[in-house]
Design a protein around this motif. Sequence first.
Motif, mmCIF file in Angstrom:
data_model
loop_
_atom_site.group_PDB
_atom_site.id
_atom_site.type_symbol
_atom_site.label_atom_id
_atom_site.label_comp_id
_atom_site.label_asym_id
_atom_site.label_seq_id
_atom_site.Cartn_x
_atom_site.Cartn_y
_atom_site.Cartn_z
ATOM 1 N N HIS A 7 0.892 -1.181 0.000
ATOM 2 C CA HIS A 7 0.000 0.000 0.000
ATOM 3 C C HIS A 7 0.921 1.220 0.000
ATOM 4 C CE1 HIS A 7 -3.829 1.999 1.870
ATOM 5 N NE2 HIS A 7 -3.146 2.861 1.151
ATOM 6 N N HIS A 41 -3.835 6.952 -5.493
ATOM 7 C CA HIS A 41 -5.264 7.200 -5.301
ATOM 8 C C HIS A 41 -6.002 7.357 -6.629
ATOM 9 C CE1 HIS A 41 -6.191 7.472 -1.133
ATOM 10 N NE2 HIS A 41 -5.246 8.344 -0.857
ATOM 11 N N GLU A 66 -5.266 2.406 -5.184
ATOM 12 C CA GLU A 66 -6.212 2.581 -4.084
ATOM 13 C C GLU A 66 -7.408 3.298 -4.678
ATOM 14 O OE1 GLU A 66 -4.925 4.679 -0.504
ATOM 15 O OE2 GLU A 66 -6.546 3.728 0.618
ATOM 16 N N HIS A 87 -12.208 3.844 0.566
ATOM 17 C CA HIS A 87 -10.952 3.461 -0.082
ATOM 18 C C HIS A 87 -10.898 1.933 -0.179
ATOM 19 C CE1 HIS A 87 -8.701 7.353 1.360
ATOM 20 N NE2 HIS A 87 -9.832 7.613 0.755
ATOM 21 N N CYS A 137 -7.153 1.506 4.324
ATOM 22 C CA CYS A 137 -6.943 2.232 5.579
ATOM 23 C C CYS A 137 -8.267 2.369 6.332
ATOM 24 C CB CYS A 137 -6.378 3.603 5.257
ATOM 25 S SG CYS A 137 -7.482 4.544 4.181
ATOM 26 N N ASP A 206 0.564 2.171 4.412
ATOM 27 C CA ASP A 206 -0.041 3.327 3.735
ATOM 28 C C ASP A 206 1.013 4.422 3.510
ATOM 29 O OD1 ASP A 206 -1.932 4.863 2.540
ATOM 30 O OD2 ASP A 206 -3.234 5.064 4.287
HETATM 31 ZN ZN LIG Z 1 -6.709 5.093 2.137
#
Ligand SMILES: [Zn+2]
Length: 515
Positions: A7, A41, A66, A87, A137, A206
Amino acid sequence: MKFTHLHVHSHYSLLDGLSQIPQMVDYAKELGMDSLAITDHGVLYGAVEFFKEAKKKGIKPIIGCEVYVAYEKMTDMRPNVDNVRYHLILLAKDVTGYKNLVKLVSKAQLEGYYYKPRIDEELLFQHTEGLICLTACIQGKIPRQILSNDLKGAKETIQKYAQAFGPGNFYLELQHHESIPDQKIVNDALIKFGQELNLPLVATNDSHYLKITDAPAQDILMCINTGTTVNQEDRLTMLGEDFSLRSPEQMAELFKHVPEAIENTQKIADACNFEFILGETKLPKFEIPGGKTPNDYLRELCEEGLITRQMDKDPKARERMEYELSVINKTGFSPYFLIVQDFINWSKKNGIVVGPGRGSAAGSLVAYLANITNIDPFKFNLLFERFLNPERISMPDIDVDFADIRRDEVVKYVSEKYGADHVAQIITFGTIAARVSIRDVGRALDYPYSYCDKVAKMIPPMHTLQETIDKVQEFKALYESDPQAQKLIDFALQLEGVARHTQPMPAESLLQLIH
Ligand SMILES: [Zn+2]
Ligand SMILES: [Zn+2]
Protein backbone atom coordinates in the motif's frame (compact mmCIF):
# COMPACT_ATOMS: atom_id res chain seq x y z
CA MET A 1 11.82 -12.03 7.66
CA LYS A 2 10.74 -10.91 4.24
CA PHE A 3 8.24 -8.11 3.90
CA THR A 4 6.73 -6.26 0.93
CA HIS A 5 4.97 -2.91 1.03
CA LEU A 6 1.63 -3.37 -0.73
CA HIS A 7 0.00 0.00 0.00
CA VAL A 8 2.27 2.71 -1.36
CA HIS A 9 1.50 6.17 -2.71
CA SER A 10 3.82 7.93 -5.10
CA HIS A 11 3.68 11.60 -6.07
CA TYR A 12 1.12 10.59 -8.70
CA SER A 13 -1.41 10.59 -5.85
CA LEU A 14 -1.30 14.25 -6.80
CA LEU A 15 -0.37 16.51 -3.85
CA ASP A 16 -1.05 13.63 -1.48
CA GLY A 17 2.16 11.68 -1.94
CA LEU A 18 5.73 12.94 -1.88
CA SER A 19 7.70 9.98 -3.21
CA GLN A 20 9.17 10.28 -6.67
CA ILE A 21 9.47 6.91 -8.33
CA PRO A 22 13.23 6.46 -8.82
CA GLN A 23 13.88 7.40 -5.21
CA MET A 24 11.06 5.13 -4.05
CA VAL A 25 12.52 2.11 -5.80
CA ASP A 26 16.05 2.95 -4.63
CA TYR A 27 14.90 3.21 -1.04
CA ALA A 28 13.03 -0.12 -1.15
CA LYS A 29 16.21 -1.70 -2.41
CA GLU A 30 18.28 0.01 0.26
CA LEU A 31 15.94 -1.49 2.87
CA GLY A 32 16.61 -4.94 1.44
CA MET A 33 13.19 -5.54 -0.10
CA ASP A 34 12.86 -7.41 -3.37
CA SER A 35 9.29 -6.40 -4.33
CA LEU A 36 7.22 -3.24 -4.07
CA ALA A 37 3.69 -2.19 -5.00
CA ILE A 38 2.38 1.12 -6.25
CA THR A 39 -1.18 2.04 -5.22
CA ASP A 40 -1.91 5.64 -6.03
CA HIS A 41 -5.26 7.20 -5.30
CA GLY A 42 -7.71 6.50 -8.14
CA VAL A 43 -5.12 6.54 -10.94
CA LEU A 44 -2.50 4.39 -12.66
CA TYR A 45 -0.38 7.35 -13.80
CA GLY A 46 2.83 5.99 -12.32
CA ALA A 47 2.43 2.35 -13.38
CA VAL A 48 4.70 2.23 -16.43
CA GLU A 49 7.41 4.48 -14.97
CA PHE A 50 7.37 2.42 -11.79
CA PHE A 51 7.47 -0.87 -13.70
CA LYS A 52 10.46 0.20 -15.77
CA GLU A 53 12.34 1.68 -12.83
CA ALA A 54 11.74 -1.37 -10.65
CA LYS A 55 12.75 -3.81 -13.38
CA LYS A 56 15.93 -1.86 -14.01
CA LYS A 57 16.88 -2.03 -10.36
CA GLY A 58 15.95 -5.64 -9.69
CA ILE A 59 12.78 -5.00 -7.69
CA LYS A 60 9.62 -6.91 -8.57
CA PRO A 61 6.94 -4.35 -9.42
CA ILE A 62 3.35 -4.89 -8.31
CA ILE A 63 0.82 -2.69 -10.08
CA GLY A 64 -2.16 -1.63 -8.05
CA CYS A 65 -4.44 1.22 -7.13
CA GLU A 66 -6.21 2.58 -4.08
CA VAL A 67 -9.60 3.08 -5.67
CA TYR A 68 -12.50 5.13 -4.40
CA VAL A 69 -15.75 3.25 -3.98
CA ALA A 70 -18.99 5.25 -3.91
CA TYR A 71 -21.32 4.59 -0.97
CA GLU A 72 -24.05 3.61 -3.32
CA LYS A 73 -24.07 4.18 -7.07
CA MET A 74 -21.03 5.70 -8.78
CA THR A 75 -23.38 7.75 -10.94
CA ASP A 76 -24.97 9.29 -7.85
CA MET A 77 -23.71 12.86 -7.81
CA ARG A 78 -26.19 14.68 -5.64
CA PRO A 79 -24.48 17.52 -3.80
CA ASN A 80 -25.63 16.15 -0.46
CA VAL A 81 -23.67 12.98 -0.92
CA ASP A 82 -20.31 14.75 -1.20
CA ASN A 83 -17.34 13.05 0.31
CA VAL A 84 -19.05 9.76 0.68
CA ARG A 85 -16.63 7.29 -0.71
CA TYR A 86 -14.53 4.46 0.64
CA HIS A 87 -10.95 3.46 -0.08
CA LEU A 88 -10.01 0.00 -1.33
CA ILE A 89 -6.69 -1.51 -2.42
CA LEU A 90 -6.59 -3.57 -5.62
CA LEU A 91 -3.45 -5.33 -6.91
CA ALA A 92 -3.02 -6.93 -10.33
CA LYS A 93 -1.99 -10.59 -10.26
CA ASP A 94 -1.90 -11.09 -14.01
CA VAL A 95 -2.87 -9.53 -17.30
CA THR A 96 -6.58 -10.17 -16.69
CA GLY A 97 -6.29 -8.40 -13.37
CA TYR A 98 -4.46 -5.48 -14.91
CA LYS A 99 -7.10 -5.15 -17.63
CA ASN A 100 -9.82 -5.21 -15.00
CA LEU A 101 -7.97 -2.55 -13.04
CA VAL A 102 -7.72 -0.37 -16.14
CA LYS A 103 -11.45 -0.83 -16.79
CA LEU A 104 -12.34 0.12 -13.22
CA VAL A 105 -10.05 3.15 -13.10
CA SER A 106 -11.18 4.38 -16.53
CA LYS A 107 -14.88 4.00 -15.75
CA ALA A 108 -14.31 5.79 -12.45
CA GLN A 109 -12.86 8.76 -14.34
CA LEU A 110 -15.41 8.76 -17.14
CA GLU A 111 -18.62 7.82 -15.38
CA GLY A 112 -18.05 8.04 -11.64
CA TYR A 113 -16.15 11.28 -11.22
CA TYR A 114 -17.52 13.32 -8.37
CA TYR A 115 -14.75 15.19 -6.53
CA LYS A 116 -12.80 11.97 -7.01
CA PRO A 117 -12.93 9.14 -9.57
CA ARG A 118 -15.27 6.54 -8.03
CA ILE A 119 -16.40 3.04 -8.83
CA ASP A 120 -19.20 1.19 -7.08
CA GLU A 121 -19.56 -2.35 -5.79
CA GLU A 122 -21.73 -3.43 -8.71
CA LEU A 123 -18.98 -2.55 -11.18
CA LEU A 124 -16.23 -3.83 -8.90
CA PHE A 125 -17.79 -7.27 -8.53
CA GLN A 126 -17.96 -7.64 -12.31
CA HIS A 127 -14.20 -7.14 -12.54
CA THR A 128 -12.62 -9.08 -9.70
CA GLU A 129 -10.83 -11.69 -11.79
CA GLY A 130 -7.06 -11.49 -11.54
CA LEU A 131 -7.15 -8.99 -8.70
CA ILE A 132 -6.16 -9.17 -5.06
CA CYS A 133 -8.13 -6.95 -2.72
CA LEU A 134 -7.03 -5.45 0.60
CA THR A 135 -9.49 -3.65 2.88
CA ALA A 136 -7.45 -0.37 2.88
CA CYS A 137 -6.94 2.23 5.58
CA ILE A 138 -9.56 3.37 8.08
CA GLN A 139 -11.33 5.05 5.15
CA GLY A 140 -12.23 1.60 3.83
CA LYS A 141 -15.82 0.41 4.00
CA ILE A 142 -15.17 -2.41 6.44
CA PRO A 143 -13.10 -0.24 8.82
CA ARG A 144 -15.81 2.44 8.69
CA GLN A 145 -18.50 -0.08 9.54
CA ILE A 146 -16.38 -1.33 12.42
CA LEU A 147 -15.86 2.23 13.66
CA SER A 148 -19.54 3.01 13.52
CA ASN A 149 -20.03 -0.12 15.61
CA ASP A 150 -21.89 -1.91 12.85
CA LEU A 151 -20.14 -5.23 13.35
CA LYS A 152 -22.92 -7.16 11.72
CA GLY A 153 -22.66 -4.98 8.64
CA ALA A 154 -18.87 -5.28 8.64
CA LYS A 155 -19.10 -9.05 8.76
CA GLU A 156 -21.55 -9.10 5.87
CA THR A 157 -19.31 -6.85 3.80
CA ILE A 158 -16.29 -9.03 4.54
CA GLN A 159 -18.16 -12.14 3.46
CA LYS A 160 -19.47 -10.45 0.33
CA TYR A 161 -15.98 -9.27 -0.72
CA ALA A 162 -14.31 -12.57 0.20
CA GLN A 163 -16.76 -14.38 -2.01
CA ALA A 164 -16.46 -11.90 -4.87
CA PHE A 165 -12.66 -12.09 -5.00
CA GLY A 166 -12.42 -15.78 -4.22
CA PRO A 167 -10.20 -17.75 -1.84
CA GLY A 168 -6.71 -16.31 -1.36
CA ASN A 169 -7.52 -13.02 -3.04
CA PHE A 170 -9.08 -11.04 -0.22
CA TYR A 171 -7.09 -9.81 2.78
CA LEU A 172 -7.98 -7.93 5.95
CA GLU A 173 -5.53 -5.03 6.06
CA LEU A 174 -3.82 -3.99 9.28
CA GLN A 175 -1.84 -0.78 9.73
CA HIS A 176 0.13 0.33 12.75
CA HIS A 177 -0.56 4.00 13.41
CA GLU A 178 -0.44 4.44 17.11
CA SER A 179 -1.51 8.05 17.23
CA ILE A 180 -4.79 7.16 15.53
CA PRO A 181 -6.95 5.40 18.16
CA ASP A 182 -9.48 4.29 15.52
CA GLN A 183 -6.79 2.23 13.81
CA LYS A 184 -6.37 0.07 16.89
CA ILE A 185 -10.12 -0.56 17.11
CA VAL A 186 -10.16 -1.55 13.44
CA ASN A 187 -7.12 -3.83 13.78
CA ASP A 188 -8.57 -5.65 16.76
CA ALA A 189 -11.88 -6.22 15.02
CA LEU A 190 -10.22 -7.36 11.78
CA ILE A 191 -8.02 -9.86 13.63
CA LYS A 192 -11.15 -11.29 15.26
CA PHE A 193 -13.01 -11.47 11.97
CA GLY A 194 -9.98 -13.15 10.43
CA GLN A 195 -10.11 -15.91 13.01
CA GLU A 196 -13.86 -16.28 12.94
CA LEU A 197 -14.18 -16.36 9.15
CA ASN A 198 -10.83 -17.97 8.45
CA LEU A 199 -9.61 -15.09 6.30
CA PRO A 200 -5.99 -13.95 5.95
CA LEU A 201 -4.51 -10.73 7.38
CA VAL A 202 -1.97 -8.44 5.77
CA ALA A 203 0.17 -5.63 7.19
CA THR A 204 0.75 -2.38 5.29
CA ASN A 205 1.88 1.11 6.18
CA ASP A 206 -0.04 3.33 3.74
CA SER A 207 3.24 4.93 2.72
CA HIS A 208 2.98 8.55 1.51
CA TYR A 209 6.70 9.40 1.74
CA LEU A 210 9.93 7.49 2.13
CA LYS A 211 11.53 8.37 5.46
CA ILE A 212 9.99 9.63 8.65
CA THR A 213 12.14 12.76 8.24
CA ASP A 214 10.07 13.51 5.09
CA ALA A 215 6.91 13.89 7.18
CA PRO A 216 7.17 17.70 7.53
CA ALA A 217 7.60 18.08 3.74
CA GLN A 218 4.55 15.84 3.24
CA ASP A 219 2.70 18.17 5.59
CA ILE A 220 3.65 21.18 3.46
CA LEU A 221 2.39 19.28 0.42
CA MET A 222 -0.94 18.69 2.15
CA CYS A 223 -1.16 22.41 2.98
CA ILE A 224 -0.65 23.17 -0.71
CA ASN A 225 -3.29 20.59 -1.59
CA THR A 226 -5.89 21.97 0.81
CA GLY A 227 -4.98 25.64 0.54
CA THR A 228 -4.10 25.91 4.22
CA THR A 229 -0.98 27.02 6.10
CA VAL A 230 0.99 25.19 8.77
CA ASN A 231 -0.21 27.76 11.31
CA GLN A 232 -3.86 26.93 10.82
CA GLU A 233 -5.47 24.78 13.46
CA ASP A 234 -7.98 22.07 12.62
CA ARG A 235 -6.50 21.44 9.21
CA LEU A 236 -6.03 18.06 7.61
CA THR A 237 -2.59 16.78 8.58
CA MET A 238 -0.73 13.49 8.79
CA LEU A 239 1.94 14.89 11.10
CA GLY A 240 2.62 12.97 14.29
CA GLU A 241 2.24 9.61 12.59
CA ASP A 242 4.56 7.45 10.53
CA PHE A 243 3.41 7.01 6.92
CA SER A 244 6.87 6.25 5.61
CA LEU A 245 8.22 3.20 3.84
CA ARG A 246 9.03 1.48 7.12
CA SER A 247 11.77 -1.13 7.08
CA PRO A 248 10.93 -4.85 7.07
CA GLU A 249 12.45 -5.18 10.55
CA GLN A 250 10.28 -2.39 11.88
CA MET A 251 7.16 -3.85 10.29
CA ALA A 252 7.94 -7.32 11.68
CA GLU A 253 8.41 -5.83 15.13
CA LEU A 254 5.15 -3.85 14.98
CA PHE A 255 3.19 -6.92 13.91
CA LYS A 256 4.93 -9.57 15.97
CA HIS A 257 1.61 -10.48 17.58
CA VAL A 258 0.27 -11.42 14.10
CA PRO A 259 3.29 -12.73 12.14
CA GLU A 260 1.01 -14.09 9.39
CA ALA A 261 0.18 -10.47 8.43
CA ILE A 262 3.86 -10.03 7.55
CA GLU A 263 4.25 -13.45 5.91
CA ASN A 264 1.21 -12.82 3.74
CA THR A 265 2.82 -9.75 2.15
CA GLN A 266 5.28 -12.14 0.57
CA LYS A 267 2.56 -14.55 -0.43
CA ILE A 268 0.78 -11.70 -2.22
CA ALA A 269 4.01 -10.48 -3.82
CA ASP A 270 4.61 -14.00 -5.14
CA ALA A 271 1.08 -14.16 -6.56
CA CYS A 272 1.37 -10.86 -8.44
CA ASN A 273 3.15 -11.52 -11.71
CA PHE A 274 1.76 -8.99 -14.11
CA GLU A 275 4.32 -7.62 -16.55
CA PHE A 276 3.97 -4.89 -19.13
CA ILE A 277 5.11 -5.79 -22.62
CA LEU A 278 6.83 -2.62 -23.72
CA GLY A 279 8.37 -1.57 -27.01
CA GLU A 280 6.03 -3.58 -29.20
CA THR A 281 4.37 -1.72 -32.06
CA LYS A 282 0.61 -2.13 -32.00
CA LEU A 283 -0.98 -0.36 -34.93
CA PRO A 284 -4.66 -0.50 -35.79
CA LYS A 285 -5.47 -2.21 -39.07
CA PHE A 286 -5.72 0.13 -42.03
CA GLU A 287 -8.29 -1.06 -44.58
CA ILE A 288 -6.89 -0.85 -48.10
CA PRO A 289 -9.17 -0.75 -51.13
CA GLY A 290 -8.87 -3.62 -53.58
CA GLY A 291 -6.89 -6.04 -51.42
CA LYS A 292 -3.52 -4.37 -52.00
CA THR A 293 -0.73 -4.71 -49.47
CA PRO A 294 0.19 -1.66 -47.36
CA ASN A 295 3.56 -1.44 -49.16
CA ASP A 296 1.90 -1.41 -52.59
CA TYR A 297 -0.67 1.13 -51.58
CA LEU A 298 1.90 3.49 -50.09
CA ARG A 299 3.93 3.23 -53.29
CA GLU A 300 0.83 4.05 -55.30
CA LEU A 301 0.23 7.19 -53.24
CA CYS A 302 3.87 8.20 -53.66
CA GLU A 303 3.71 7.72 -57.44
CA GLU A 304 0.69 10.01 -57.53
CA GLY A 305 2.56 12.41 -55.26
CA LEU A 306 5.51 12.56 -57.67
CA ILE A 307 3.13 13.87 -60.30
CA THR A 308 1.29 16.33 -58.05
CA ARG A 309 4.52 17.65 -56.62
CA GLN A 310 5.94 17.87 -60.16
CA MET A 311 8.87 15.65 -59.33
CA ASP A 312 8.10 12.81 -61.75
CA LYS A 313 10.78 13.91 -64.19
CA ASP A 314 13.45 14.19 -61.52
CA PRO A 315 15.59 11.01 -61.25
CA LYS A 316 16.95 12.20 -57.88
CA ALA A 317 13.46 12.28 -56.42
CA ARG A 318 12.60 8.84 -57.72
CA GLU A 319 15.84 7.40 -56.40
CA ARG A 320 15.22 8.84 -52.95
CA MET A 321 11.61 7.69 -52.97
CA GLU A 322 12.74 4.15 -53.80
CA TYR A 323 15.31 4.22 -51.03
CA GLU A 324 12.86 5.56 -48.43
CA LEU A 325 10.18 3.06 -49.46
CA SER A 326 12.66 0.20 -49.16
CA VAL A 327 13.49 1.25 -45.60
CA ILE A 328 9.82 1.73 -44.72
CA ASN A 329 8.94 -1.69 -46.20
CA LYS A 330 11.79 -3.34 -44.36
CA THR A 331 10.81 -1.82 -41.03
CA GLY A 332 7.13 -2.61 -41.57
CA PHE A 333 5.89 0.93 -40.97
CA SER A 334 3.84 1.34 -44.17
CA PRO A 335 0.53 1.03 -42.26
CA TYR A 336 1.65 3.85 -39.98
CA PHE A 337 2.22 6.18 -42.95
CA LEU A 338 -1.12 5.14 -44.42
CA ILE A 339 -3.01 5.88 -41.22
CA VAL A 340 -1.37 9.28 -40.77
CA GLN A 341 -1.85 10.36 -44.40
CA ASP A 342 -5.47 9.23 -44.19
CA PHE A 343 -6.51 11.51 -41.34
CA ILE A 344 -4.38 14.38 -42.63
CA ASN A 345 -5.91 14.18 -46.10
CA TRP A 346 -9.37 13.81 -44.60
CA SER A 347 -8.75 16.98 -42.56
CA LYS A 348 -7.49 18.92 -45.54
CA LYS A 349 -10.47 17.79 -47.62
CA ASN A 350 -12.75 19.02 -44.87
CA GLY A 351 -11.13 22.42 -44.65
CA ILE A 352 -9.32 21.84 -41.36
CA VAL A 353 -6.00 23.67 -41.28
CA VAL A 354 -3.08 21.24 -40.90
CA GLY A 355 0.45 22.37 -40.11
CA PRO A 356 3.16 21.88 -42.78
CA GLY A 357 4.93 19.30 -40.62
CA ARG A 358 7.81 19.67 -38.28
CA GLY A 359 10.52 17.76 -36.50
CA SER A 360 12.27 14.86 -38.13
CA ALA A 361 9.26 13.86 -40.27
CA ALA A 362 10.02 16.87 -42.49
CA GLY A 363 13.08 14.92 -43.65
CA SER A 364 10.99 12.29 -45.39
CA LEU A 365 10.23 12.58 -49.10
CA VAL A 366 7.63 9.83 -48.77
CA ALA A 367 5.83 11.95 -46.14
CA TYR A 368 5.97 14.88 -48.57
CA LEU A 369 4.68 12.80 -51.48
CA ALA A 370 1.88 11.25 -49.41
CA ASN A 371 0.80 14.76 -48.45
CA ILE A 372 1.62 14.18 -44.76
CA THR A 373 4.04 17.10 -44.72
CA ASN A 374 4.26 20.11 -46.96
CA ILE A 375 8.00 20.58 -46.89
CA ASP A 376 10.26 19.57 -49.76
CA PRO A 377 13.20 17.87 -48.05
CA PHE A 378 15.49 18.57 -51.05
CA LYS A 379 14.93 22.28 -50.77
CA PHE A 380 16.08 22.37 -47.14
CA ASN A 381 18.57 19.56 -47.33
CA LEU A 382 16.75 17.47 -44.74
CA LEU A 383 17.88 13.94 -44.01
CA PHE A 384 15.59 10.91 -44.00
CA GLU A 385 17.85 9.02 -41.58
CA ARG A 386 17.05 11.44 -38.80
CA PHE A 387 13.44 10.30 -39.11
CA LEU A 388 13.78 6.61 -39.78
CA ASN A 389 17.14 4.99 -39.44
CA PRO A 390 17.53 1.49 -40.88
CA GLU A 391 20.40 0.90 -38.45
CA ARG A 392 18.37 1.75 -35.40
CA ILE A 393 14.75 0.80 -35.95
CA SER A 394 12.28 2.61 -33.76
CA MET A 395 8.70 3.64 -34.33
CA PRO A 396 8.62 6.86 -36.38
CA ASP A 397 6.84 9.74 -34.75
CA ILE A 398 4.99 12.24 -36.90
CA ASP A 399 3.90 15.35 -35.01
CA VAL A 400 0.86 16.89 -36.62
CA ASP A 401 -0.65 20.29 -35.86
CA PHE A 402 -4.35 20.86 -36.39
CA ALA A 403 -6.26 24.08 -36.02
CA ASP A 404 -7.17 24.18 -32.30
CA ILE A 405 -10.83 24.87 -32.83
CA ARG A 406 -11.37 21.86 -35.09
CA ARG A 407 -8.99 19.33 -33.61
CA ASP A 408 -11.81 17.47 -31.91
CA GLU A 409 -13.30 16.74 -35.34
CA VAL A 410 -10.10 14.90 -36.27
CA VAL A 411 -10.19 12.99 -33.00
CA LYS A 412 -13.78 12.02 -33.74
CA TYR A 413 -12.95 10.91 -37.28
CA VAL A 414 -10.09 8.72 -36.10
CA SER A 415 -12.16 7.26 -33.24
CA GLU A 416 -14.97 6.37 -35.60
CA LYS A 417 -12.65 4.84 -38.14
CA TYR A 418 -10.52 2.71 -35.79
CA GLY A 419 -12.85 2.42 -32.79
CA ALA A 420 -12.79 4.58 -29.68
CA ASP A 421 -10.83 1.89 -27.85
CA HIS A 422 -7.97 2.26 -30.32
CA VAL A 423 -7.49 5.97 -29.83
CA ALA A 424 -6.01 7.61 -26.76
CA GLN A 425 -5.64 11.20 -25.74
CA ILE A 426 -2.53 12.22 -23.93
CA ILE A 427 -2.00 14.27 -20.81
CA THR A 428 1.22 15.44 -19.26
CA PHE A 429 1.99 16.31 -15.67
CA GLY A 430 2.70 19.76 -14.41
CA THR A 431 5.45 19.36 -11.85
CA ILE A 432 6.53 21.71 -9.10
CA ALA A 433 9.40 23.65 -10.63
CA ALA A 434 11.96 25.65 -8.62
CA ARG A 435 10.20 29.03 -8.52
CA VAL A 436 6.76 27.52 -8.00
CA SER A 437 8.17 25.40 -5.23
CA ILE A 438 9.44 28.48 -3.37
CA ARG A 439 6.12 30.28 -3.78
CA ASP A 440 3.98 27.25 -2.82
CA VAL A 441 6.10 26.36 0.20
CA GLY A 442 6.21 30.02 1.26
CA ARG A 443 2.43 30.21 1.17
CA ALA A 444 2.10 26.99 3.17
CA LEU A 445 4.61 28.29 5.76
CA ASP A 446 2.59 31.51 5.99
CA TYR A 447 5.56 33.64 4.91
CA PRO A 448 4.86 37.12 3.52
CA TYR A 449 4.24 37.09 -0.21
CA SER A 450 6.80 39.79 -0.97
CA TYR A 451 9.53 37.82 0.79
CA CYS A 452 8.86 34.62 -1.17
CA ASP A 453 8.57 36.59 -4.37
CA LYS A 454 12.00 38.08 -3.77
CA VAL A 455 13.54 34.65 -3.15
CA ALA A 456 11.76 33.09 -6.14
CA LYS A 457 12.95 35.82 -8.48
CA MET A 458 16.56 35.09 -7.56
CA ILE A 459 16.23 31.75 -9.39
CA PRO A 460 17.29 32.10 -13.03
CA PRO A 461 14.91 30.60 -15.60
CA MET A 462 15.35 26.88 -16.29
CA HIS A 463 17.46 26.42 -13.17
CA THR A 464 16.81 23.91 -10.45
CA LEU A 465 17.13 24.95 -6.83
CA GLN A 466 20.38 23.06 -6.41
CA GLU A 467 21.82 24.68 -9.52
CA THR A 468 20.81 28.06 -8.14
CA ILE A 469 22.50 27.37 -4.82
CA ASP A 470 25.62 26.27 -6.67
CA LYS A 471 25.71 29.13 -9.16
CA VAL A 472 24.03 32.20 -7.70
CA GLN A 473 26.20 33.64 -4.94
CA GLU A 474 23.50 35.90 -3.57
CA PHE A 475 21.07 32.97 -3.29
CA LYS A 476 23.65 30.80 -1.59
CA ALA A 477 24.50 33.55 0.86
CA LEU A 478 20.83 33.99 1.73
CA TYR A 479 20.43 30.23 2.16
CA GLU A 480 23.40 30.07 4.51
CA SER A 481 22.75 33.19 6.57
CA ASP A 482 18.98 33.45 6.92
CA PRO A 483 17.34 30.57 8.84
CA GLN A 484 13.93 31.58 7.51
CA ALA A 485 15.19 31.31 3.94
CA GLN A 486 16.94 28.05 4.71
CA LYS A 487 13.73 26.49 5.96
CA LEU A 488 11.90 27.72 2.86
CA ILE A 489 14.54 26.46 0.45
CA ASP A 490 15.00 23.13 2.22
CA PHE A 491 11.31 22.33 1.91
CA ALA A 492 11.24 23.63 -1.64
CA LEU A 493 14.12 21.27 -2.49
CA GLN A 494 12.07 18.34 -1.21
CA LEU A 495 9.00 19.32 -3.22
CA GLU A 496 10.75 20.25 -6.44
CA GLY A 497 9.87 17.85 -9.28
CA VAL A 498 6.75 16.48 -7.60
CA ALA A 499 3.73 16.14 -9.90
CA ARG A 500 1.22 18.87 -9.15
CA HIS A 501 -1.59 18.43 -11.66
CA THR A 502 -2.43 16.89 -15.01
CA GLN A 503 -2.70 18.98 -18.13
CA PRO A 504 -3.62 18.25 -21.71
CA MET A 505 -0.74 18.31 -24.16
CA PRO A 506 -0.33 21.90 -25.33
CA ALA A 507 -1.47 22.54 -28.91
CA GLU A 508 0.10 19.34 -30.14
CA SER A 509 -1.14 16.09 -31.50
CA LEU A 510 -3.52 14.67 -28.96
CA LEU A 511 -3.76 11.35 -30.59
CA GLN A 512 -2.14 8.07 -29.94
CA LEU A 513 -3.23 5.08 -31.95
CA ILE A 514 -3.24 1.76 -30.25
CA HIS A 515 -3.83 -1.75 -31.43
ZN1 LIG B 1 -6.71 5.09 2.14
ZN1 LIG C 1 -3.52 4.94 1.07
